[in-house]
Scaffold this active site. Structure first.
Site, PDB file in Angstrom:
ATOM      1  N   HIS A  74       0.956  -1.106  -0.018  1.00  0.00           N
ATOM      2  CA  HIS A  74      -0.101  -0.123  -0.073  1.00  0.00           C
ATOM      3  C   HIS A  74       0.960   1.243   0.054  1.00  0.00           C
ATOM      4  CE1 HIS A  74      -3.563  -2.481   0.829  1.00  0.00           C
ATOM      5  NE2 HIS A  74      -2.854  -3.274   1.890  1.00  0.00           N
ATOM      6  N   THR A  75       1.212   1.515  -1.215  1.00  0.00           N
ATOM      7  CA  THR A  75       2.200   2.938  -1.264  1.00  0.00           C
ATOM      8  C   THR A  75       1.645   4.160  -0.643  1.00  0.00           C
ATOM      9  OG1 THR A  75       1.156   3.492  -3.455  1.00  0.00           O
ATOM     10  CG2 THR A  75       3.270   2.021  -3.717  1.00  0.00           C
ATOM     11  N   CYS A  76       0.418   4.366  -0.354  1.00  0.00           N
ATOM     12  CA  CYS A  76      -0.063   5.472   0.233  1.00  0.00           C
ATOM     13  C   CYS A  76       0.444   5.513   1.820  1.00  0.00           C
ATOM     14  CB  CYS A  76      -1.537   5.688   0.148  1.00  0.00           C
ATOM     15  SG  CYS A  76      -2.038   5.959  -1.496  1.00  0.00           S
ATOM     16  N   PHE A  77       0.724   4.392   2.143  1.00  0.00           N
ATOM     17  CA  PHE A  77       0.935   4.345   3.710  1.00  0.00           C
ATOM     18  C   PHE A  77       2.509   3.456   3.717  1.00  0.00           C
ATOM     19  CE2 PHE A  77      -3.393   3.356   3.236  1.00  0.00           C
ATOM     20  CZ  PHE A  77      -4.296   4.481   3.868  1.00  0.00           C
ATOM     21  N   ASN A  78       3.105   3.350   2.801  1.00  0.00           N
ATOM     22  CA  ASN A  78       4.473   2.739   2.894  1.00  0.00           C
ATOM     23  C   ASN A  78       4.300   1.447   3.501  1.00  0.00           C
ATOM     24  OD1 ASN A  78       5.429   5.450   1.618  1.00  0.00           O
ATOM     25  ND2 ASN A  78       5.908   6.087   3.643  1.00  0.00           N
TER      26      ASN A  78
END
Length: 108
Positions: A74-78
């Protein structure tokens, strides 16, 4: 990568769990190009932030799915979601497939 390892947070895992130990053994042994692919897979960028790796707020979460599944990010949340792989070989194989075959958002 050692700085990232020190600052990583865990959800459902502890630093001492075998899956986490396998993960860091594999990642720290990766060549630079695979380490960059891992960063891109999990954060959307293959670059180290200006403030260093500790500024990423990187998290590894336990994904209670089949160990036949690839890791999910989940790239938005690293955030990297890892199934509880039973061996280092299995984790390495699945991680390399996942990070090498992701396209991201296709933005330049």
């Amino acid at each position: 990568m050692h700085a990232l390892q020190r600052s990583t947070q865990y959800d459902g895992y502890a630093k001492t769990d075998s899956t986490i130990r396998y993960f860091w053994d594999v990642v720290l042994g990766f060549p630079l190009d695979l380490q960059k692919k891992l960063l891109h897979f999990t954060t959307g960028s293959d670059r180290v932030p200006v403030g260093g790796m500790a500024d990423l707020n990187f998290k590894i979460s336990k994904n209670e799915t089949s160990t036949n599944w690839l890791p999910v990010a989940h790239t938005c949340f690293n955030q990297l979601c890892l199934p509880p792989y039973k061996s280092k070989k299995d984790l390495k194989q699945k991680l390399i497939i996942g990070i090498s075959n992701s396209e991201g958002f296709g933005l330049e």
